[in-house]
Enzyme design. Structure first.
Site, short mmCIF file in Angstrom:
data_model
loop_
_atom_site.label_atom_id
_atom_site.label_comp_id
_atom_site.label_asym_id
_atom_site.label_seq_id
_atom_site.Cartn_x
_atom_site.Cartn_y
_atom_site.Cartn_z
N HIS A 207 -12.97 42.95 -22.08
CA HIS A 207 -12.43 44.26 -22.47
C HIS A 207 -10.96 44.45 -22.14
O HIS A 207 -10.39 45.49 -22.42
CB HIS A 207 -13.22 45.38 -21.79
CG HIS A 207 -12.96 45.46 -20.31
ND1 HIS A 207 -13.57 44.63 -19.43
CD2 HIS A 207 -12.13 46.25 -19.59
CE1 HIS A 207 -13.15 44.91 -18.20
NE2 HIS A 207 -12.26 45.87 -18.26
N1 UDP Z 1 -20.57 46.29 -15.46
C1 UDP Z 1 -21.57 47.20 -15.71
N2 UDP Z 1 -22.00 47.33 -16.99
C2 UDP Z 1 -21.48 46.61 -18.02
C3 UDP Z 1 -20.46 45.68 -17.75
C4 UDP Z 1 -20.01 45.55 -16.46
O1 UDP Z 1 -22.07 47.84 -14.78
O2 UDP Z 1 -21.91 46.82 -19.16
C5 UDP Z 1 -20.10 46.16 -14.06
C6 UDP Z 1 -19.95 44.74 -13.59
O3 UDP Z 1 -21.16 44.21 -13.11
C7 UDP Z 1 -18.90 44.91 -12.51
C8 UDP Z 1 -18.04 46.04 -13.01
O4 UDP Z 1 -18.80 46.70 -14.01
O5 UDP Z 1 -19.53 45.35 -11.31
C9 UDP Z 1 -16.73 45.55 -13.56
O6 UDP Z 1 -16.08 46.58 -14.20
P1 UDP Z 1 -14.96 46.35 -15.30
O7 UDP Z 1 -15.17 45.03 -15.93
O8 UDP Z 1 -14.95 47.56 -16.15
O9 UDP Z 1 -13.62 46.41 -14.45
P2 UDP Z 1 -12.73 45.28 -13.76
O10 UDP Z 1 -13.62 44.48 -12.88
O11 UDP Z 1 -12.11 44.48 -14.85
O12 UDP Z 1 -11.72 46.05 -12.98
#
Ligand code: UDP
Length: 363
Positions: A207
């Site tokens: 994303h």
């Molecule tokens: N996650 C979730 N549902 C989803 C996809 C990801 O709960 O459909 C969780 C994933 O397991 C992780 C977190 O969201 O704990 C990551 O968030 P995101 O990818 O939005 O943010 P980033 O890590 O890139 O800051």
């Protein structure tokens, strides 16, 4: 002590859940939700599943350019902080909500505690890098998840305000990743209807702004998935929904399972039971590591250097050949290597805040 915690995005809800439970044993917490993530399955679902107290304030701010969003949040958070007069403002990670809250508090001379401090990707084209750097520099207490975070702070002369507390994402993974079994999960397909979780599958999340600017990158990732020996479960972030569904319709990929975003209990379970992980998420890279799953990260910079050892996590360009090839590289697991703490970082975060408050009042 009165702490104002500011959250706005999915990964912050997960970290705030474990810290909030610990914090509220002894202190008053005011929870401010900026509204950056607002869909039920990007926000409220996390509050329900993880038993996060309802926000005291929901500012309802999302969308617009980075500057517009951050500016509107800054003004709205300032108003709440003037009214509530907390002893500390607690922020997580690297989103626009993090930066806005840190700036609002610092301007009012309210000390800021930054959890996940010192994380750096050394790439200023990554929109979150500026948020990380600015937040750290205006914060009074810098809590790093890992040793590399602490070293980064030291490089910027911030180490006196810093300490290592471990990763609250690891706390959450330890606490919640066994709550569900794959058979209990129903995936809401973006192409219509529902499906169970396949016995064998790859888990994909994608994303980031870097990978969602045009069709090309996602098409390469889908083409890679098509060549794997099991289907790929992909819960699609709202930012990518239109594109993912359109490409699926146009090319009729047979191995992509596109679903609505899942809750954290579902996601942690999907990580734990996947064959391998492909992602551009900082959180997923760490969860793959926690679950000892091979991870290929579609980014051109390292987010969590600790995960990159022994082929456990490898960077790939968004190119089908490279992704497939890197997924085949065999990882080596050293069970003694635990760079993300012991699963009790929430306790350490609260203790660090208490000690910092004591120092301030004794001055
Ligand atoms: N996650 C979730 N549902 C989803 C996809 C990801 O709960 O459909 C969780 C994933 O397991 C992780 C977190 O969201 O704990 C990551 O968030 P995101 O990818 O939005 O943010 P980033 O890590 O890139 O800051």
């Amino acid at each position: 002590m009165k702490i104002a915690t500011v959250v706005g995005a999915r990964p912050q809800f997960i970290k705030a859940a474990v810290v909030s439970h610990e914090l509220r044993k002894r202190h008053q917490e005011i929870l401010i939700h900026t509204g950056q993530h607002f869909d039920y399955n990007m926000s409220e679902q996390f509050f329900r599943e993880l038993d996060i107290p309802d926000p005291d304030y929901n500012l309802g701010i999302s969308g617009g350019t980075h500057g517009q969003m951050t500016g509107r949040m800054l003004a709205a958070i300032e108003e709440v902080l003037i009214k509530e007069q907390p002893d500390w403002v607690l922020v997580y990670g690297d989103t626009n909500s993090t930066l806005a809250a840190a700036l609002a508090a610092a301007k009012l001379h309210i000390p800021v505690c930054h959890v996940e401090a010192g994380a750096r990707v050394h790439n200023m084209t990554n929109p979150e890098e500026l948020n990380r750097i600015c937040t750290d520099h205006v914060s009074a207490l810098l809590l790093a998840s890992t040793g590399s975070g602490y070293d980064e702070m030291a490089n910027e002369g911030l180490q006196e305000r810093g300490r290592i507390v471990g990763d609250p994402m690891y706390d959450a993974f330890v606490e919640y990743s066994n709550k569900l079994q794959p058979a209990e999960i129903t995936l809401k397909l973006l192409t219509g209807g529902t499906a169970g979780v396949p016995e064998e599958y790859y888990y994909l999340t994608c994303h980031r702004e870097e990978n969602t600017n045009d069709d090309k990158d996602l098409l390469e990732i889908f083409n890679a998935a098509e060549r794997l020996d099991a289907p790929t479960v992909y819960p699609v972030h709202p930012r990518n929904k239109e594109r993912a569904v359109r490409l699926q319709k146009q090319y009729q990929f047979s191995k992509m399972i596109l679903t609505e975003p899942v809750g954290y209990l579902e996601s942690a379970c999907l990580v734990k039971n996947a064959k391998k992980i492909v992602t551009d998420s900082g959180g997923l890279q760490r969860e793959a590591f926690f679950a000892k799953k091979k991870c290929v990260t579609i980014l051109n910079f390292v987010c969590w250097p600790e995960t990159m050892v022994d082929n456990r996590n490898e960077l790939s360009r968004p190119l089908a050949d490279e992704i497939v090839e890197k997924l085949q590289h065999v990882q080596k697991i050293d069970d003694a290597y635990q760079p993300f703490g012991d699963g009790h970082s929430a306790i350490k975060i609260v203790k660090a805040l208490e000690e910092a408050q004591k120092e301030r009042t004794e001055k």
